[in-house]
Design a protein around this motif. Structure first.
Motif, PDB file in Angstrom:
ATOM      1  N   SER A  17       0.836  -1.193   0.000  1.00  0.00           N
ATOM      2  CA  SER A  17       0.000   0.000   0.000  1.00  0.00           C
ATOM      3  C   SER A  17       0.872   1.244   0.000  1.00  0.00           C
ATOM      4  CB  SER A  17      -0.901  -0.009   1.233  1.00  0.00           C
ATOM      5  OG  SER A  17      -1.638   1.190   1.306  1.00  0.00           O
ATOM      6  N   PHE A  18       0.462   2.254  -0.741  1.00  0.00           N
ATOM      7  CA  PHE A  18       1.241   3.479  -0.828  1.00  0.00           C
ATOM      8  C   PHE A  18       0.943   4.416   0.324  1.00  0.00           C
ATOM      9  CE2 PHE A  18       1.190   1.853  -5.091  1.00  0.00           C
ATOM     10  CZ  PHE A  18       2.513   1.997  -5.467  1.00  0.00           C
ATOM     11  N   LEU A  19      -0.195   4.224   1.006  1.00  0.00           N
ATOM     12  CA  LEU A  19      -0.566   5.104   2.094  1.00  0.00           C
ATOM     13  C   LEU A  19      -0.720   4.304   3.375  1.00  0.00           C
ATOM     14  CD1 LEU A  19      -3.313   7.196   0.301  1.00  0.00           C
ATOM     15  CD2 LEU A  19      -0.900   7.723   0.563  1.00  0.00           C
ATOM     16  N   PRO A  20      -0.307   4.849   4.508  1.00  0.00           N
ATOM     17  CA  PRO A  20      -0.401   4.106   5.757  1.00  0.00           C
ATOM     18  C   PRO A  20      -1.841   3.983   6.221  1.00  0.00           C
ATOM     19  CG  PRO A  20       0.353   6.330   6.164  1.00  0.00           C
ATOM     20  CD  PRO A  20       0.304   6.180   4.677  1.00  0.00           C
ATOM     21  N   ALA A  21      -2.216   2.780   6.690  1.00  0.00           N
ATOM     22  CA  ALA A  21      -3.534   2.578   7.269  1.00  0.00           C
ATOM     23  C   ALA A  21      -3.454   2.890   8.745  1.00  0.00           C
ATOM     24  CB  ALA A  21      -3.978   1.126   7.058  1.00  0.00           C
ATOM     25  N   ARG A  22      -4.224   3.890   9.201  1.00  0.00           N
ATOM     26  CA  ARG A  22      -4.174   4.306  10.586  1.00  0.00           C
ATOM     27  C   ARG A  22      -5.573   4.326  11.154  1.00  0.00           C
ATOM     28  NH1 ARG A  22      -1.071   9.833  10.964  1.00  0.00           N
ATOM     29  NH2 ARG A  22      -1.493   9.414  13.157  1.00  0.00           N
ATOM     30  N   PRO A  23      -5.785   3.887  12.379  1.00  0.00           N
ATOM     31  CA  PRO A  23      -7.119   3.915  12.979  1.00  0.00           C
ATOM     32  C   PRO A  23      -7.596   5.335  13.172  1.00  0.00           C
ATOM     33  CG  PRO A  23      -5.477   3.398  14.634  1.00  0.00           C
ATOM     34  CD  PRO A  23      -4.767   3.371  13.318  1.00  0.00           C
ATOM     35  N   ILE A  24      -8.886   5.569  12.883  1.00  0.00           N
ATOM     36  CA  ILE A  24      -9.424   6.912  12.977  1.00  0.00           C
ATOM     37  C   ILE A  24     -10.429   7.032  14.115  1.00  0.00           C
ATOM     38  CG2 ILE A  24     -10.583   8.737  11.675  1.00  0.00           C
ATOM     39  CD1 ILE A  24      -9.665   7.458   9.143  1.00  0.00           C
ATOM     40  N   ALA A  25     -11.089   5.936  14.465  1.00  0.00           N
ATOM     41  CA  ALA A  25     -12.167   5.997  15.450  1.00  0.00           C
ATOM     42  C   ALA A  25     -11.675   6.556  16.771  1.00  0.00           C
ATOM     43  CB  ALA A  25     -12.744   4.600  15.664  1.00  0.00           C
ATOM     44  N   ASP A  26     -12.522   7.427  17.356  1.00  0.00           N
ATOM     45  CA  ASP A  26     -12.274   7.982  18.687  1.00  0.00           C
ATOM     46  C   ASP A  26     -11.018   8.846  18.775  1.00  0.00           C
ATOM     47  OD1 ASP A  26     -14.544   6.667  19.654  1.00  0.00           O
ATOM     48  OD2 ASP A  26     -13.376   4.849  20.020  1.00  0.00           O
ATOM     49  N   MET A  27     -10.512   9.289  17.639  1.00  0.00           N
ATOM     50  CA  MET A  27      -9.321  10.133  17.692  1.00  0.00           C
ATOM     51  C   MET A  27      -9.695  11.516  18.230  1.00  0.00           C
ATOM     52  SD  MET A  27      -8.669  11.253  13.736  1.00  0.00           S
ATOM     53  CE  MET A  27      -8.473   9.559  13.207  1.00  0.00           C
ATOM     54  N   PRO A  28      -8.832  12.169  18.981  1.00  0.00           N
ATOM     55  CA  PRO A  28      -9.112  13.515  19.455  1.00  0.00           C
ATOM     56  C   PRO A  28      -9.176  14.494  18.292  1.00  0.00           C
ATOM     57  CG  PRO A  28      -6.846  12.907  19.923  1.00  0.00           C
ATOM     58  CD  PRO A  28      -7.537  11.667  19.425  1.00  0.00           C
ATOM     59  N   ARG A  29      -9.686  15.675  18.572  1.00  0.00           N
ATOM     60  CA  ARG A  29      -9.913  16.658  17.506  1.00  0.00           C
ATOM     61  C   ARG A  29      -8.635  17.009  16.761  1.00  0.00           C
ATOM     62  NH1 ARG A  29     -13.911  18.248  14.206  1.00  0.00           N
ATOM     63  NH2 ARG A  29     -13.488  20.330  13.399  1.00  0.00           N
ATOM     64  N   ASN A  30      -7.534  17.179  17.475  1.00  0.00           N
ATOM     65  CA  ASN A  30      -6.303  17.556  16.794  1.00  0.00           C
ATOM     66  C   ASN A  30      -5.810  16.451  15.864  1.00  0.00           C
ATOM     67  OD1 ASN A  30      -5.579  15.876  18.890  1.00  0.00           O
ATOM     68  ND2 ASN A  30      -3.635  16.917  19.311  1.00  0.00           N
ATOM     69  N   GLU A  31      -6.060  15.186  16.251  1.00  0.00           N
ATOM     70  CA  GLU A  31      -5.675  14.081  15.377  1.00  0.00           C
ATOM     71  C   GLU A  31      -6.567  14.036  14.140  1.00  0.00           C
ATOM     72  OE1 GLU A  31      -3.541  10.641  14.095  1.00  0.00           O
ATOM     73  OE2 GLU A  31      -3.136  12.346  15.418  1.00  0.00           O
ATOM     74  N   TYR A  32      -7.832  14.347  14.330  1.00  0.00           N
ATOM     75  CA  TYR A  32      -8.769  14.416  13.197  1.00  0.00           C
ATOM     76  C   TYR A  32      -8.321  15.490  12.203  1.00  0.00           C
ATOM     77  CZ  TYR A  32     -13.063  15.879  10.774  1.00  0.00           C
ATOM     78  OH  TYR A  32     -13.995  16.248   9.836  1.00  0.00           O
ATOM     79  N   GLN A  33      -7.956  16.659  12.706  1.00  0.00           N
ATOM     80  CA  GLN A  33      -7.469  17.719  11.834  1.00  0.00           C
ATOM     81  C   GLN A  33      -6.182  17.308  11.127  1.00  0.00           C
ATOM     82  OE1 GLN A  33      -9.001  20.462  10.913  1.00  0.00           O
ATOM     83  NE2 GLN A  33     -10.766  19.949  12.201  1.00  0.00           N
ATOM     84  N   SER A  34      -5.362  16.544  11.836  1.00  0.00           N
ATOM     85  CA  SER A  34      -4.133  16.048  11.223  1.00  0.00           C
ATOM     86  C   SER A  34      -4.446  15.106  10.059  1.00  0.00           C
ATOM     87  CB  SER A  34      -3.277  15.332  12.264  1.00  0.00           C
ATOM     88  OG  SER A  34      -2.120  14.776  11.676  1.00  0.00           O
ATOM     89  N   GLN A  35      -5.472  14.282  10.227  1.00  0.00           N
ATOM     90  CA  GLN A  35      -5.884  13.382   9.148  1.00  0.00           C
ATOM     91  C   GLN A  35      -6.362  14.159   7.931  1.00  0.00           C
ATOM     92  OE1 GLN A  35      -6.065   9.903   8.741  1.00  0.00           O
ATOM     93  NE2 GLN A  35      -4.683   9.796  10.492  1.00  0.00           N
ATOM     94  N   LEU A  36      -7.077  15.251   8.151  1.00  0.00           N
ATOM     95  CA  LEU A  36      -7.525  16.077   7.029  1.00  0.00           C
ATOM     96  C   LEU A  36      -6.329  16.695   6.303  1.00  0.00           C
ATOM     97  CD1 LEU A  36     -10.590  17.947   8.603  1.00  0.00           C
ATOM     98  CD2 LEU A  36     -10.612  15.898   7.155  1.00  0.00           C
ATOM     99  N   THR A  37      -5.355  17.159   7.077  1.00  0.00           N
ATOM    100  CA  THR A  37      -4.149  17.724   6.469  1.00  0.00           C
ATOM    101  C   THR A  37      -3.395  16.674   5.658  1.00  0.00           C
ATOM    102  OG1 THR A  37      -3.920  19.321   8.267  1.00  0.00           O
ATOM    103  CG2 THR A  37      -1.947  18.863   6.964  1.00  0.00           C
ATOM    104  N   GLU A  38      -3.316  15.481   6.202  1.00  0.00           N
ATOM    105  CA  GLU A  38      -2.629  14.397   5.504  1.00  0.00           C
ATOM    106  C   GLU A  38      -3.369  13.998   4.233  1.00  0.00           C
ATOM    107  OE1 GLU A  38      -2.001  11.226   8.232  1.00  0.00           O
ATOM    108  OE2 GLU A  38      -0.573  12.341   9.459  1.00  0.00           O
ATOM    109  N   LEU A  39      -4.694  14.021   4.279  1.00  0.00           N
ATOM    110  CA  LEU A  39      -5.463  13.703   3.080  1.00  0.00           C
ATOM    111  C   LEU A  39      -5.132  14.678   1.963  1.00  0.00           C
ATOM    112  CD1 LEU A  39      -7.641  12.203   1.496  1.00  0.00           C
ATOM    113  CD2 LEU A  39      -9.350  13.679   2.601  1.00  0.00           C
TER     114      LEU A  39
END
Length: 250
Positions: A17-39
């Motif tokens: 896989s070219f992109l890392p699979a990372r768990p998203i459920a129950d992540m804090p808000r800052n981690e959620y924003q980090s996921q959006l930035t990474e997307l």
């Protein structure tokens, strides 16, 4: 200049896989924003790869380079896998985080944009096929590279609009599509006119080969025009993402 040189830098090296699979459920808000930035970074990364393949396809055509054409074709699997990874990333964010308003528009736009990028990659693969099969100098007055340069500039501008939330670039890409359509029409008309006036026709076997080359040249012009259409789609989705404005979508 490719966007990855100035905007984002990530490393992709997880199995097949070219992109890392990372768990998203129950992540804090800052981690959620980090996921959006990474997307956003991941989508830009995909555009860099697609741009490279389109450049390679154009170079293969210009040089009648069958080996380079084969490289473009074989590289399509990488882009397909990258698309699937990003598709999952988008659906996971929607399903597990239930984003609303601007975040939802961003994720939805990203999903639409990777679809257009994947289709541009398919068209680059077509160029690789044409490079392997055709005499691309059959009508030297038709400047395929000029068409290609316009499509590359449009793609770069559309992705910059997405990466930098630049609404003005969205409109600029849409305006540039008129130039590309005009160039494509002129190129197609030139092929037809020179075909009618051609004195290259000889025995039946030569006529058949010549007509196959003409057909591939017309398909090349059509495919580059379609690349332009996909870049307009990207710009339209970026504008919707930025301003909730669907003006360029319909």
């Amino acid at each position: 200049m490719r966007l990855y040189n100035t905007i984002f830098l990530r490393i992709y090296s997880v199995g097949n896989s070219f992109l890392p699979a990372r768990p998203i459920a129950d992540m804090p808000r800052n981690e959620y924003q980090s996921q959006l930035t990474e997307l956003r970074a991941d989508v830009v990364y995909m555009s860099d790869i697609v741009t490279e393949r389109l450049e390679m396809g154009l170079t293969a055509l210009a040089n009648n380079d069958a080996a380079l054409g084969t490289e473009v074709i074989e590289g399509d699997a990488e882009i397909n896998q990258l698309y699937l990874d990003l598709e999952k990333q988008c659906t996971d964010l929607i399903a597990l985080q239930q984003p609303v308003a601007g975040d939802l528009r961003f994720i939805a736009a990203s999903f639409k944009i990777i679809t257009d990028l994947e289709r541009i990659a398919d068209l680059a693969t077509n160029l690789g096929e044409y490079a392997k099969a055709a005499d691309n100098n059959v009508f030297p007055t038709v400047d395929i590279q000029q068409l290609g340069e316009v499509t590359l500039e449009m793609l770069a501008a559309a992705m910059e609009a997405y990466a930098e939330d630049d609404r003005d670039l969205c409109y600029a890409v849409d305006d540039r599509d008129n130039e590309l359509d005009e160039l494509a029409e002129i190129a197609s008309d030139t092929v037809v006119r020179e075909l009618i006036e051609s004195e290259q026709l000889g025995p039946d076997e030569e006529v058949e080969t010549f007509m196959e080359d003409v057909s591939r040249l017309l398909l090349t012009i059509r495919d580059l025009e379609r690349v332009g259409d996909h870049t307009v789609n990207i710009a339209a989705r970026a504008l919707y993402m930025i301003d909730n404005n669907d003006e360029l979508i319909y």
